[in-house]
Design an enzyme around this catalytic site. Structure first.
Site: not given
Length: 323
Positions: A232-234
């Site tokens: 997922a993001h980050n």
């Protein structure tokens, strides 16, 4: 293929004992063939093939056989053998059926296959291979010797390092799954960051790596990611991680060096996993994990009617503790 046992010993850093046979190829422990080389990581593997006479076996300890190569690490020797004798071959040139923007910078010995799309100001360094039906978004930079197999999608502004391998169906840089829920409705948080993939990473088929909301989602160098993984993001994945099939990492997960996440591990958002951690298959990780430890909590399959009886007792545990 045609080579001698002594040639192989030299290539893989081993020592030949017995006959210097001329060999026609390689076969497996499960299906041994005469006239081949066979790699035996264990003595039990050797016992399965010892009756074959016109073979050369690769082992890590001396054995009673007419032709064998002694090495320190059989699996490492197998990797060296396969890389030398069965090295991949890739085409070069830009297909007339590919679309490449005029502003793209194309290095030497680059391949762009039919129906691939290369966007504005994309940089493909020397030796990059982009197979048919790939999409490479604007301002993406792909390092020397990297390979995108058929059907890979790379969103704009992604950065891919050198010697990276991305297998079919992988998606790099899609929107992160971020929303703000209010009484008026669900508002999408636009993700304006990117994905950075460092050198010598391999990404399996149909794996997805989302871009960061503001900064970068990072995959550390030499990390190997299996098929069907969700990052997922980050997230910030450390160097030399092993991430096995169907692992799911929520937003802003950080891992250290040499982390191993076995199949179907799930990690909650903002969790930090320390260096050299191993997590067993199907485990759920909801809090930070200290380095240099092995973790795991999963329930093996048991007979269904037995599990239902156990579950009834689990529901009664609070009353039992009170007593």
């Amino acid at each position: 293929m045609n080579f001698t046992a002594s040639e192989v010993a030299q290539r893989i850093g081993g020592k030949l004992f017995g006959k210097d046979l001329r060999l026609k190829g390689i076969s497996s422990v499960q299906r041994p063939e005469e006239g081949t080389i066979i790699f035996c990581p264990s003595l039990r593997d050797f016992e399965n093939v010892r009756e074959k006479r016109e073979i050369t076996v690769v082992v890590s300890q001396k054995v009673n056989h007419e032709s064998y190569i002694l090495v320190e690490d059989v699996k490492l020797s197998l990797a060296r053998f396969l890389n030398f004798y069965f090295n991949e071959e890739h085409p070069s040139g830009i297909s007339p059926n590919a679309y490449v923007e005029d502003s793209a910078v194309i290095g030497k010995d680059v391949y762009v296959g039919p129906f691939a799309y290369v966007g504005k100001h994309v940089v493909l360094e020397d030796g990059v291979k982009v197979y048919p039906f790939c999409y490479i978004g604007d301002y993406t930079h792909i390092g020397k010797g990297s390979i995108l197999f058929s059907g890979v999608k790379v969103y704009p502004r992604s950065v891919i390092g050198k010697r990276v391998r991305v297998h079919s169906g992988a998606v790099i840089g899609a929107d992160g799954f971020g929303y703000y829920i209010t009484k008026e409705g669900i508002f999408k948080l636009n993700h304006i960051g990117n994905v950075i993939i460092e050198d010598d990473v391999e990404i399996g088929a149909n794996t997805t790596i989302d871009r960061a909301m503001i900064d970068s989602t990072v995959i550390g160098r030499e990390t190997k990611i299996d098929n069907l993984v969700m990052i997922a993001h980050n997230c910030e994945i450390g160097e030399r991680n092993i991430v096995v099939s169907q692992v799911g990492l929520s937003g802003s997960v950080k891992t250290g060096k040499n982390v191993v996440l076995a199949g179907q591990v799930g990690v909650a958002d903002h969790v930090h996993i320390g260096d050299n951690v191993q997590v067993a298959a199907k485990s759920g990780v909801s809090k930070d994990l200290e380095p240099n430890k092995t973790y795991g909590a999963n329930l093996p399959a048991i007979e269904w009617s037995k599990w239902k009886r156990i579950y009834v007792y689990l529901l009664k545990l609070p009353e039992l503790f009170k007593k």
